[in-house]
Scaffold this motif. Structure first.
Motif, PDB file in Angstrom:
ATOM      1  N   UNK A  10       0.827  -1.203   0.000  1.00 41.61           N
ATOM      2  CA  UNK A  10       0.000   0.000   0.000  1.00 41.61           C
ATOM      3  C   UNK A  10       0.862   1.254   0.000  1.00 41.61           C
ATOM      4  N   UNK A  11       0.880   1.984  -1.122  1.00 42.51           N
ATOM      5  CA  UNK A  11       1.520   3.310  -1.122  1.00 42.51           C
ATOM      6  C   UNK A  11       0.733   4.236  -0.203  1.00 42.51           C
ATOM      7  N   UNK A  12       1.448   5.080   0.543  1.00 41.59           N
ATOM      8  CA  UNK A  12       0.797   5.915   1.553  1.00 41.59           C
ATOM      9  C   UNK A  12       1.221   7.373   1.414  1.00 41.59           C
ATOM     10  N   UNK A  13       0.229   8.262   1.395  1.00 40.24           N
ATOM     11  CA  UNK A  13       0.516   9.688   1.421  1.00 40.24           C
ATOM     12  C   UNK A  13      -0.749  10.459   1.802  1.00 40.24           C
ATOM     13  N   UNK A  14      -0.813  10.882   3.068  1.00 42.15           N
ATOM     14  CA  UNK A  14      -1.880  11.761   3.547  1.00 42.15           C
ATOM     15  C   UNK A  14      -3.287  11.246   3.236  1.00 42.15           C
ATOM     16  N   UNK A  15      -3.605  10.071   3.757  1.00 41.59           N
ATOM     17  CA  UNK A  15      -4.953   9.523   3.595  1.00 41.59           C
ATOM     18  C   UNK A  15      -5.562   9.186   4.955  1.00 41.59           C
ATOM     19  N   UNK A  16      -5.343  10.052   5.918  1.00 42.26           N
ATOM     20  CA  UNK A  16      -5.741   9.805   7.306  1.00 42.26           C
ATOM     21  C   UNK A  16      -7.233   9.483   7.440  1.00 42.26           C
ATOM     22  N   UNK A  17      -8.068  10.140   6.654  1.00 37.07           N
ATOM     23  CA  UNK A  17      -9.514   9.977   6.795  1.00 37.07           C
ATOM     24  C   UNK A  17      -9.997   8.571   6.453  1.00 37.07           C
ATOM     25  N   UNK A  18      -9.224   7.830   5.682  1.00 45.92           N
ATOM     26  CA  UNK A  18      -9.675   6.518   5.207  1.00 45.92           C
ATOM     27  C   UNK A  18      -8.765   5.378   5.648  1.00 45.92           C
ATOM     28  N   UNK A  19      -7.621   5.715   6.201  1.00 44.84           N
ATOM     29  CA  UNK A  19      -6.553   4.751   6.428  1.00 44.84           C
ATOM     30  C   UNK A  19      -6.912   3.640   7.400  1.00 44.84           C
ATOM     31  N   UNK A  20      -7.531   3.993   8.516  1.00 42.57           N
ATOM     32  CA  UNK A  20      -7.800   2.987   9.552  1.00 42.57           C
ATOM     33  C   UNK A  20      -8.715   1.884   9.018  1.00 42.57           C
ATOM     34  N   UNK A  21      -9.675   2.267   8.199  1.00 43.03           N
ATOM     35  CA  UNK A  21     -10.589   1.273   7.622  1.00 43.03           C
ATOM     36  C   UNK A  21      -9.832   0.326   6.695  1.00 43.03           C
ATOM     37  N   UNK A  38       3.356  -0.839   4.062  1.00 39.70           N
ATOM     38  CA  UNK A  38       3.022   0.550   3.753  1.00 39.70           C
ATOM     39  C   UNK A  38       4.301   1.284   3.368  1.00 39.70           C
ATOM     40  N   UNK A  39       4.269   1.923   2.209  1.00 42.79           N
ATOM     41  CA  UNK A  39       5.427   2.701   1.739  1.00 42.79           C
ATOM     42  C   UNK A  39       5.011   4.165   1.738  1.00 42.79           C
ATOM     43  N   UNK A  40       5.562   4.920   2.691  1.00 43.78           N
ATOM     44  CA  UNK A  40       5.118   6.305   2.898  1.00 43.78           C
ATOM     45  C   UNK A  40       5.992   7.297   2.128  1.00 43.78           C
ATOM     46  N   UNK A  41       5.321   8.149   1.370  1.00 37.90           N
ATOM     47  CA  UNK A  41       6.020   9.135   0.552  1.00 37.90           C
ATOM     48  C   UNK A  41       6.259  10.463   1.231  1.00 37.90           C
ATOM     49  N   UNK A  42       5.949  10.534   2.546  1.00 45.13           N
ATOM     50  CA  UNK A  42       6.171  11.777   3.282  1.00 45.13           C
ATOM     51  C   UNK A  42       4.888  12.370   3.832  1.00 45.13           C
ATOM     52  N   UNK A  64       6.288  -0.852   7.860  1.00 51.12           N
ATOM     53  CA  UNK A  64       6.279   0.497   7.299  1.00 51.12           C
ATOM     54  C   UNK A  64       7.652   0.801   6.716  1.00 51.12           C
ATOM     55  N   UNK A  65       7.652   1.339   5.503  1.00 53.45           N
ATOM     56  CA  UNK A  65       8.891   1.742   4.849  1.00 53.45           C
ATOM     57  C   UNK A  65       8.807   3.244   4.566  1.00 53.45           C
ATOM     58  N   UNK A  66       9.748   3.992   5.093  1.00 49.21           N
ATOM     59  CA  UNK A  66       9.807   5.431   4.822  1.00 49.21           C
ATOM     60  C   UNK A  66      10.492   5.649   3.475  1.00 49.21           C
ATOM     61  N   UNK A  67       9.789   6.314   2.568  1.00 53.20           N
ATOM     62  CA  UNK A  67      10.346   6.596   1.239  1.00 53.20           C
ATOM     63  C   UNK A  67       9.958   8.017   0.846  1.00 53.20           C
TER      64      UNK A  67
END
Length: 273
Positions: A10-21, A38-42, A64-67
């Motif tokens: 799962x690419x991740x970038x500022x999706x707090x409103x939907x992430x937990x689900x 989860x690969x986070x783009x910042x 979690x992978x910080x990218x």
């Protein structure tokens, strides 16, 4: 394939409103041997912190992978290269993996040794949770797929690790349509009659943007991928782009929503909410 590890990227970038689900949809699968990468783009909205809190609680299930500064295709590629599973899949941070999906995937691969790619149904939904349309998993002709981009919804596709290696990795093209075509050229997509995922389409994304320029670019990019693999200059994807260009030339951008609805009606494509 006895109790194989399944990696969901799962690419991740500022999706707090939907992430937990989305996180919960994977954690609650009845098949337990899953790693969710989860690969986070910042992210700056708390998304990264939330995922890391789950990683602390479920260290064997979530990584979690910080990218920093990675975009979606780059994050997907990073996730694939770090995944440990024999079976791979991916969902967006605002999508969900529906109940019993992973167990059905593993069961199918276990019973069908020659299968390398499977797909289930996918509901495309809006932010209210209403279904815009359902992508039905079915056998398809590769030429039809190249010309229409129908038949395949990436969050509902699972494949053995060697498939990615055979197609030469995940090309950083920005378009998963490209990756799915390359898979379909080498492997049959085996349909499973089960809802695998719900794909959330938010306002502002290219797919649903009210900005005509963004929509036209999306149409053009998709047409280029189709053309790259031998798609017809008169395919539905090509015609969609030509119509957008004509609208632009005639300076009729304000009529685009009406024209698009008419086009969807003619093509018998379900109307969006």
């Amino acid at each position: 394939m006895d109790n194989p590890l399944v990696s969901i990227i799962t690419p991740l970038l500022n999706t707090m409103d939907y992430l937990e689900k989305s996180i919960s949809s994977v954690l609650s699968q009845d098949y337990q041997n899953i790693e969710h990468l989860f690969v986070d783009g910042g992210s700056t909205d708390g998304s990264l912190e939330l995922v890391k809190s789950y990683e602390t609680k479920f260290p064997s299930r979530i990584r979690v992978i910080d990218a920093p500064k990675s975009n979606v295709p780059e994050a997907w590629d990073i996730g694939y290269k770090n995944a440990k599973g024999l079976i791979l899949g991916s969902i967006g941070a605002d999508d969900t993996c529906e109940p019993e999906t992973v167990s059905k995937v593993v069961d199918y691969f276990t019973r069908n040794k020659d299968a390398s790619v499977v797909q289930g149904h996918c509901d495309i939904i809006n932010t209210k949770g209403s279904v815009i349309m359902r992508n039905i998993a079915s056998e398809f002709n590769i030429i039809d797929f190249i010309n229409t981009a129908y038949y395949v919804a990436t969050p509902s596709v699972y494949y053995k690790r060697e498939v990615i290696e055979e197609i030469g990795g995940l090309e950083i093209s920005g378009d998963d349509f490209d990756v799915m075509i390359r898979m379909a050229q080498l492997h049959k997509f085996h349909p499973i009659n089960h809802l695998f995922s719900k794909l959330l389409v938010r306002e502002g994304t290219a797919f649903r943007s009210k900005d005509f320029a963004k929509r036209k670019k999306f149409y053009y990019d998709t047409y280029l991928v189709s053309k790259k693999y031998g798609g017809s200059r008169f395919s539905p994807l090509a015609k969609r782009y030509y119509i957008a260009r004509l609208i632009e030339l005639l300076k009729m951008e304000r009529f685009f929503p009406l024209i698009r609805q008419f086009y969807r009606w003619v093509r018998r494509i379900p109307m969006e909410n």
